[in-house]
Write an enzyme that holds these catalytic residues in place. Structure first.
Site, mmCIF file in Angstrom:
data_model
loop_
_atom_site.group_PDB
_atom_site.id
_atom_site.type_symbol
_atom_site.label_atom_id
_atom_site.label_comp_id
_atom_site.label_asym_id
_atom_site.label_seq_id
_atom_site.Cartn_x
_atom_site.Cartn_y
_atom_site.Cartn_z
ATOM 1 N N SER A 143 0.831 -1.192 0.000
ATOM 2 C CA SER A 143 0.000 0.000 0.000
ATOM 3 C C SER A 143 0.879 1.259 0.000
ATOM 4 C CB SER A 143 -0.957 -0.050 1.191
ATOM 5 O OG SER A 143 -1.936 0.945 1.100
ATOM 6 N N ASP A 382 -9.461 -2.351 -6.293
ATOM 7 C CA ASP A 382 -8.951 -2.116 -4.941
ATOM 8 C C ASP A 382 -9.644 -0.886 -4.357
ATOM 9 O OD1 ASP A 382 -7.345 -1.403 -2.712
ATOM 10 O OD2 ASP A 382 -5.527 -2.174 -3.675
ATOM 11 N N HIS A 410 -7.309 -5.575 -0.840
ATOM 12 C CA HIS A 410 -6.105 -4.795 -0.584
ATOM 13 C C HIS A 410 -5.127 -5.494 0.363
ATOM 14 C CE1 HIS A 410 -3.912 -0.999 -0.677
ATOM 15 N NE2 HIS A 410 -3.823 -1.037 0.642
#
Length: 432
Positions: A143, A382, A410
């Site tokens: 991320s 996502d 995610h």
């Protein structure tokens, strides 16, 4: 250094001292913490290093027990450094308690401008030279950690042996407005998918929001749960089991007390656990700053752009009989009045939202000439990182190989066990 054991691994606590401002190496210094992890039986071997950059911003590296999730795959051949990025975990943490020592809101905001990806990567380079003797190392970025890895490729590729990115290819030139303008339609799709799976939750969510509109709940911690705060529980929908978590949370929202119904303590406790920023205040304070790349302020982009999507207006949904739409990874000014962990940082957040001195984070020319092996998992639709933005960035980084999948959300690198990291390692090595 202190070493100790968990099942299957040897752990070593490491600390490093780095400049707060890398442009002023003789100035204030802060401490960083990293947890070294090596497989039992291999701790004494010369192994290549892999540094893990957690998502966020503002989140310390995950605390694993033994060889959980992707760590099982990593320690087969790497010595792993689970790095608490500056301001998080045990790395000179920055929150409402410690920032008071920095000064008032202006001083705090100026201090926190040094907590973005550019500073994190320069930290990594100092640490790398200490640990590897100057040899390049591997990076796994989840991320926001992938945003940091992309900045790494832009500014210090000589320090990189290979890069693995999971759910973290950022827009290279998008303003925060562009990020959220792409995000709200995804949030709506996640809501629609949740309500198709759990149609009974349509009425449950509306009932909770209606109750909170009349009776905002002030929790024992001081958190003020309003309809807008309740909508923020949509952040759960970005995880692999998040829809199920949200369903179970709504399932026992009310309890009967005499002749009336009220929100149950169990629901309020679970909602607070999901919503509170006490454990990660920098996530809220710096969230939009990670998208700042020019003189334009971010100016509470998520709040402003939300007005373009009236379906997310809780009051209008309740008045019109429409399903309540939960939001996702958005931070709003009201978070800094609702959450007691953020209230003392409200003025600091306002100053950062108005900041006009952000500098570019990505060098497109350097990325186009990239020679570092890179592989990225892009999760289809996502919730947190726009797929179209990620794929455009993937095309802009020379040699990057993508794995686009709808098998995971995610959190795929954790939820998949070893599979996601194993796939990326194979891609980097041309084994698939």
């Amino acid at each position: 250094m202190t070493s100790y054991r968990q099942p299957g691994v040897v752990l070593t606590d490491r600390t490093f001292t780095v400049p707060l401002d890398h442009a002023d190496p003789g100035g204030e210094r802060i401490e960083l913490y990293g947890r070294e992890v090596a497989a039992t039986g291999r701790a004494g071997e010369e192994l290549p290093w892999l540094v893990y950059l957690e998502g966020g911003p503002g989140c310390g590296a995950r605390r694993f027990s033994g060889r959980q999730a992707w760590l099982e795959r990593a320690v087969r051949e790497y010595r792993v450094l689970l790095l608490d990025q500056r301001g998080t975990g045990l790395s000179t943490p920055r929150n409402r308690q410690t920032l008071t020592a920095v000064g008032g809101p202006d001083a705090q905001a100026a201090h926190l401008t040094h907590f973005r990806a550019d500073s994190i990567v320069r930290d990594c380079e100092l640490i790398r030279r200490q640990l590897t003797g100057g040899e390049p190392w591997s990076v796994l970025g989840q991320s926001f950690g992938g945003f940091c890895a992309t900045h790494y490729l832009s500014t210090a590729p000589e320090g990189l042996r290979e890069v693995f990115i999971t759910g973290g290819l950022p827009s290279l030139d998008g303003h925060a407005d562009d990020v959220y303008r792409a995000a709200y339609p995804r949030m709506r799709r996640k809501n629609e998918a949740h309500y198709r799976r759990y149609p009974q939750d349509v009425e449950r969510a509306r009932r909770v929001a209606a109750h909170l509109a009349e009776h905002p709940a002030v929790l024992p911690t001081g958190y003020r749960l309003t309809p807008e705060a309740f909508q923020s529980l949509g952040i759960l929908l970005g995880g692999g089991d998040g829809s199920h978590q949200l369903h179970y949370l709504l399932e026992d929202a009310f309890i009967r007390v005499g002749g009336r119904h009220e929100l149950s303590d169990a629901f309020l406790e679970a909602a607070h656990a999901a919503l509170s920023f006490a454990a990660r205040p920098l996530y809220a304070v710096l969230h939009e700053a990670i998208y700042g790349q020019d003189a334009r302020p971010t100016a509470w982009a998520a709040e402003r752009v939300r007005a373009e999507f009236p379906h997310f207006d809780a009051a209008a949904a309740l008045d019109g009989g429409a399903p309540l739409l939960f939001t996702g990874e958005t931070v709003h000014p009201w978070h800094f009045t609702a959450d007691p962990a953020l209230r003392p940082l409200r003025e600091t957040a306002e100053i950062l939202a108005a900041h006009t001195g952000w500098t570019p984070l990505y060098d497109t020319a350097r990325l186009a000439a990239n020679e570092v092996p890179v592989a990225a998992a892009v999760y289809h639709d996502d919730l947190y990182v726009d797929t179209a933005h990620s794929l455009a960035t993937a095309r802009s980084i020379r040699g990057l190989r993508t794995w686009v999948t709808d098998e995971y959300e995610h959190d795929g690198v954790r939820a998949s066990g070893t599979r996601v990291l194993d796939r990326l390692i194979a891609l980097v090595r041309d084994e698939v």
